[in-house]
Design an enzyme around this catalytic site. Structure first.
Site, mmCIF file in Angstrom:
data_model
loop_
_atom_site.group_PDB
_atom_site.id
_atom_site.type_symbol
_atom_site.label_atom_id
_atom_site.label_comp_id
_atom_site.label_asym_id
_atom_site.label_seq_id
_atom_site.Cartn_x
_atom_site.Cartn_y
_atom_site.Cartn_z
ATOM 1 C CB CYS A 165 4.867 6.276 9.008
ATOM 2 S SG CYS A 165 6.549 6.797 9.362
ATOM 3 C CG HIS A 198 0.993 2.854 4.173
ATOM 4 N ND1 HIS A 198 -0.298 3.303 4.378
ATOM 5 C CD2 HIS A 198 0.907 1.488 4.280
ATOM 6 C CE1 HIS A 198 -1.102 2.277 4.592
ATOM 7 N NE2 HIS A 198 -0.392 1.172 4.552
ATOM 8 C CG ASN A 212 -2.108 -0.931 1.041
ATOM 9 O OD1 ASN A 212 -2.461 -1.300 -0.069
ATOM 10 N ND2 ASN A 212 -2.705 -1.336 2.145
#
Length: 368
Positions: free
Chosen positions: A302, A267, A265
């Site tokens: 993040c 991240h 994804n």
């Protein structure tokens, strides 16, 4: 020589010969009897999913690799009602820590793996984490918003763990997935977990409401009446996590994501946050206690170029303590001299101080 398996009883896997009776495809030499110590391994090799064998007892095929071949090698199966999925895992040597038992990150990775395999078993996408046809068309993905894990007994290297999982609707913008973990050799519950997931647009990175079209695609595989891994009232999975006040008792600053921490994804994967949270735990607690419960609320993505600060402070209040391996928790006061300790956690971006994640952990006295 391949084996073919005759299914007998899928519910008592640990009993070996009573689970499946194996014979050679070619009537050459009779198979040797299964010794008592080999019963679990024999059961794993002869597991079945409905009318189709999985694992080493998969039927012969001329097809190449791909999804079908992987499914035959997995030790997993949909339950007869089609509403939950079970899979068996052997704890590998690289999945254990200094206590020779599986780490909490190992447990979390297995939960993620069995959840994805469940989704694939009912026909969802393999190019994302359980995305449906409509989700792929609209560029939507699932992301974790809360994870709660309780471990009553950590499996050791070589142990076989059976994990059952199922999902169900959770409000207008999310879904819920639960797990129950058992020691395959004894049948005892050694852990439980629950999670909440929300839908996000892969391009804008903004949350989006779950549409009726998507609900129709996945709710058909969910229990019609709520089934909860934590049915008890006032259980820890429902507790709100208060924001840790700065300055924290303990900190680890400037943590940097590795390339391997990024998932499909684009991240940092949700399991990586568990490791970051534990980085700021005091060493004296790590040496004398083991993690019993962890709850994380995910607030912000993040990325690979972010730097992260991990903050931890002790928290003293009434907590839920699991006194029995296979039992339900009972309340005890977490005070001075207690065998259980509780901590609050906070992950933030180093430069801006923006919140990434907040959490709570409960630790029990380590018995050596």
């Amino acid at each position: 020589m391949l084996l073919s398996c005759t299914f007998v009883n899928p519910t008592v896997v640990r009993d070996g010969p009573t689970v499946a009776q194996c014979r050679r495809r070619e009537p050459s030499v009779a198979a040797a009897p299964i010794r008592p110590g080999e019963s679990v391994l024999a059961a794993l090799r002869c597991s079945r999913a409905g009318h189709e064998a999985v694992g080493l007892c998969a039927p012969e095929t001329t097809e190449g690799g791909g999804k079908g071949f992987a499914e035959r090698l997995r030790l997993g199966r949909l339950e007869e009602d089609g509403l939950s999925y079970k899979e068996n895992f052997i704890v590998r040597c690289y999945e254990v820590g200094i206590n020779k038992t599986a780490t909490v990150e190992t447990i979390a990775n297995l939960l993620q793996e069995v959840g994805c395999n469940h989704a694939q078993s009912v026909g969802f996408s393999t190019d994302g984490f359980a995305t449906t046809t409509t989700m792929r068309e609209l560029r939507l993905i699932w992301v974790t918003s809360r994870m709660h894990i309780e471990i009553y007994k950590y499996p050791a290297w070589g142990d076989v763990v059976e994990i059952e999982t199922w999902c169900q609707g959770e409000g207008r913008i999310g879904t819920r997935r639960d797990w129950i973990l058992k020691d395959l050799a004894t049948g005892l519950v050694i852990g439980r977990a629950t999670s909440k997931w929300v839908m996000m647009n892969q391009d804008t990175r903004k949350l989006q409401r779950v549409s009726d079209e998507v609900k129709e695609e996945y709710l058909v595989f969910c229990p019609q009446t709520p089934r909860l891994a934590f049915p008890e009232e006032e259980n820890d999975s429902l507790k709100k996590i208060t924001k840790l006040k700065d300055p924290a008792d303990y900190s680890r600053l400037g943590l940097v994501p590795r390339r391997a921490d990024l998932d499909m994804n684009q991240h940092v994967n949700n399991v990586t946050y568990i490791g970051w949270v534990l980085e700021s735990m005091p060493q004296e607690i790590i040496d004398t206690h083991e993690l019993q419960t962890i709850t994380l609320d995910y607030r912000r993505e993040c990325q690979h170029d972010d730097m992260v600060d991990s903050l931890t402070s002790s928290e003293s209040e009434e907590i839920l303590v699991a006194e029995r391996t296979n039992g339900y928790p009972c309340k005890k006061q977490n005070g001075h001299g207690s065998d259980h300790l509780q901590f609050l956690h906070f992950l933030r971006l180093s430069g801006t101080g923006l919140e990434i994640n907040r959490g709570r952990t409960i630790w029990r006295k380590l018995i050596r």
